[in-house]
Design a protein around this motif. Structure first.
Motif, mmCIF file in Angstrom:
data_model
loop_
_atom_site.group_PDB
_atom_site.id
_atom_site.type_symbol
_atom_site.label_atom_id
_atom_site.label_comp_id
_atom_site.label_asym_id
_atom_site.label_seq_id
_atom_site.Cartn_x
_atom_site.Cartn_y
_atom_site.Cartn_z
ATOM 1 N N LEU A 297 0.825 -1.211 0.000
ATOM 2 C CA LEU A 297 0.000 0.000 0.000
ATOM 3 C C LEU A 297 0.861 1.263 0.000
ATOM 4 N N LEU A 298 1.860 1.297 0.860
ATOM 5 C CA LEU A 298 2.693 2.491 0.971
ATOM 6 C C LEU A 298 3.472 2.781 -0.307
ATOM 7 N N SER A 299 3.730 1.745 -1.103
ATOM 8 C CA SER A 299 4.476 1.938 -2.353
ATOM 9 C C SER A 299 3.560 2.034 -3.563
ATOM 10 N N SER A 300 2.238 1.960 -3.344
ATOM 11 C CA SER A 300 1.309 1.888 -4.476
ATOM 12 C C SER A 300 1.379 3.143 -5.330
ATOM 13 N N GLY A 301 1.083 2.980 -6.590
ATOM 14 C CA GLY A 301 1.163 4.088 -7.548
ATOM 15 C C GLY A 301 1.970 3.698 -8.776
ATOM 16 N N PRO A 302 2.983 4.399 -9.138
ATOM 17 C CA PRO A 302 3.595 5.478 -8.338
ATOM 18 C C PRO A 302 2.871 6.826 -8.438
ATOM 19 N N GLU A 303 1.940 6.982 -9.396
ATOM 20 C CA GLU A 303 1.308 8.290 -9.568
ATOM 21 C C GLU A 303 -0.095 8.348 -8.974
ATOM 22 N N ALA A 304 -0.804 7.222 -8.952
ATOM 23 C CA ALA A 304 -2.200 7.254 -8.515
ATOM 24 C C ALA A 304 -2.412 6.538 -7.181
ATOM 25 N N GLY A 305 -1.348 6.311 -6.444
ATOM 26 C CA GLY A 305 -1.463 5.609 -5.173
ATOM 27 C C GLY A 305 -0.837 6.392 -4.043
ATOM 28 N N PHE A 306 -0.443 5.702 -2.978
ATOM 29 C CA PHE A 306 0.169 6.359 -1.820
ATOM 30 C C PHE A 306 1.561 6.888 -2.158
ATOM 31 N N SER A 307 2.384 5.999 -2.710
ATOM 32 C CA SER A 307 3.727 6.364 -3.195
ATOM 33 C C SER A 307 4.589 7.042 -2.145
#
Length: 438
Positions: A297-307
């Motif tokens: 979750l914390l790394s999700s994205g990289p543009e549309a997530g938590f990132s």
């Protein structure tokens, strides 16, 4: 392939001429195989079985139940297995039924044939060393396999023990590294107050340390065994001298602090010590799932997530999206833990379905624990080396998230009180709130 013929009360069997196993092993492999998981794939268990047999042979020598020639030949055969030789002759399915008889007879026959080859140069005749009369003297499948599977688990745990130590150290270092990075916390997957990214990782480090400690305690408790109790705990078939010295002999052979169970009837009937250890392993797996999911979750994205964090890229993530990189190492960790949870369910079922004076499913419980330890040791190593060590923070994104509305009004609550701020929020008076925050 050249064959030799062996006979028992059920008929004749043709066995490969050079095979060190015999007819009882062949019958188990033929009649009771179903999993494709063979004993030869579990070297720690084979070595532990050989150590038990060596301790028993030394005790039988001291009790005068084996001649020096026969006893020393068996001891030497055990040493060869302990050194890692001839493991390919262990062909029984490790999950076979029958209370582990096939496992015990596989090691008995291999040791008898190795000893006879040393003494008279032939195998398959079981003279002067017989698999049961000599190799299995003063023993039962019940106390041999009970003891050996626990020794194997203790030995196998060493790899996971090492990997968990490295994982905790890595997470602790990441916690210190990220302590200066302010980001947003979340409760119920909704925005919450500000938090240091290092504080998040300190929680990861702490749970791994705690679960590691509990698991280690449960593993060490398995060094209390029932060797000398024979089948159901009364020791019938083993002399008093043998029973008095076999545990000290096992301590010498294994260099482990092995002790005798307080109640040997209990040891035959109940495998709750294995179930307890498996529960601790499953709790570790469940905790690792939580950590790995949080990192995804914390790394999700990289543009549309938590990132908020950036994990190392180890391989292409998609055959469809060019350049897409997925969190494959945490996902591998999660899948490994799913398998461990499945293994634990088998162990608990084995405990539940034990009947009367002997739990005949103990071997299946032990094998599934070994499987769980093997999988977690491998996945934990990859998780630490290929993921955790290379994680970096996305400080710009963390700063952006920490300056969003909810974290800021949480700080305003400390000045105005909960009810006043809640009223403004209910009225959706964001302009007033913004002005108050200036």
């Amino acid at each position: 392939m050249e064959k030799r013929t062996e006979r028992d009360n059920f008929g004749e069997v043709n066995i490969p001429l050079k095979a060190l196993y015999g007819i009882q092993t062949w019958r188990t492999a033929t009649n009771l195989s179903f999993s494709g998981q063979l004993l030869k794939e579990y070297p720690e268990y084979i070595v532990s079985l050989a150590m038990v047999k060596k301790a028993a042979a030394l005790a039988n020598l001291e009790a005068g139940l084996l001649s020096p020639s026969d006893g020393n030949a068996i001891v030497n055969a055990c040493n060869q297995l302990i050194q890692g030789h001839y493991h390919d002759h262990f062909i029984v399915d490790i999950l076979h039924g029958g209370g582990g008889i096939g496992t015990n007879m596989n090691v008995n026959e291999v040791l008898a044939n190795l000893a006879n080859e040393t003494l008279v140069g032939t195998i398959g005749t079981y003279a002067p060393i017989h698999p049961i009369e000599h190799v299995n003297a003063s023993q039962s499948t019940s106390d041999v396999c009970h003891t050996a599977i626990r020794l194997a688990i203790v030995s196998s745990f060493e790899r996971l023990d090492h990997e968990l130590t490295k994982m905790h150290v890595t997470l602790r270092e990441k916690s210190q590294e990220f302590m200066g990075v302010t980001t947003i916390s979340r409760t119920c997957l909704q925005d919450a107050m500000r938090i240091q990214l290092g504080e998040v990782f300190s929680g990861f480090a702490s749970v791994i340390k705690r679960r590691h400690h509990s698991l280690n305690e449960s593993v060490m408790s398995l060094l209390t065994v029932n060797l000398g109790a024979t089948v159901i705990g009364n020791g019938i078939g083993a002399s008093e001298i043998y029973r008095a010295v076999v545990i000290p002999k096992l301590q010498e052979v294994t260099n482990m602090n092995v002790t005798l169970r307080e109640n040997l009837f209990d040891a035959a009937q109940n495998i709750d010590d294995l179930a307890h250890m498996s529960t601790q392993l499953s709790l570790l797996a469940t905790s690792l799932i939580k950590v790995a999911k949080d990192l995804r979750l914390l790394s999700s994205g990289p543009e549309a997530g938590f990132s908020e964090i950036i994990m190392p890229s180890v391989q292409a993530g998609s055959s469809f999206f060019p350049g897409k990189v997925n969190p494959v190492i945490p996902e591998t960790m999660i899948q490994s833990c799913f398998q461990v949870l499945g293994c634990d369910r088998v162990v608990q079922a084995a405990l539940e379905h034990g009947e009367l004076d002997l739990n005949v499913f103990e071997g299946m419980a032990g094998a599934n624990i070994l499987n769980g330890l093997y999988m977690l040791a491998n996945s934990a190593k990859s998780f630490t080396e290929l993921c955790l060590k290379g994680i970096t923070s996305n400080e710009e994104r963390c700063r952006e998230l920490s300056d969003t509305f909810i974290p800021v009004i949480t700080e305003l609550k400390e000045r105005m009180g909960y009810s006043a701020v809640a009223k403004l929020m209910a009225e959706e008076d964001r302009e007033t709130i913004k002005n108050l925050l200036k």
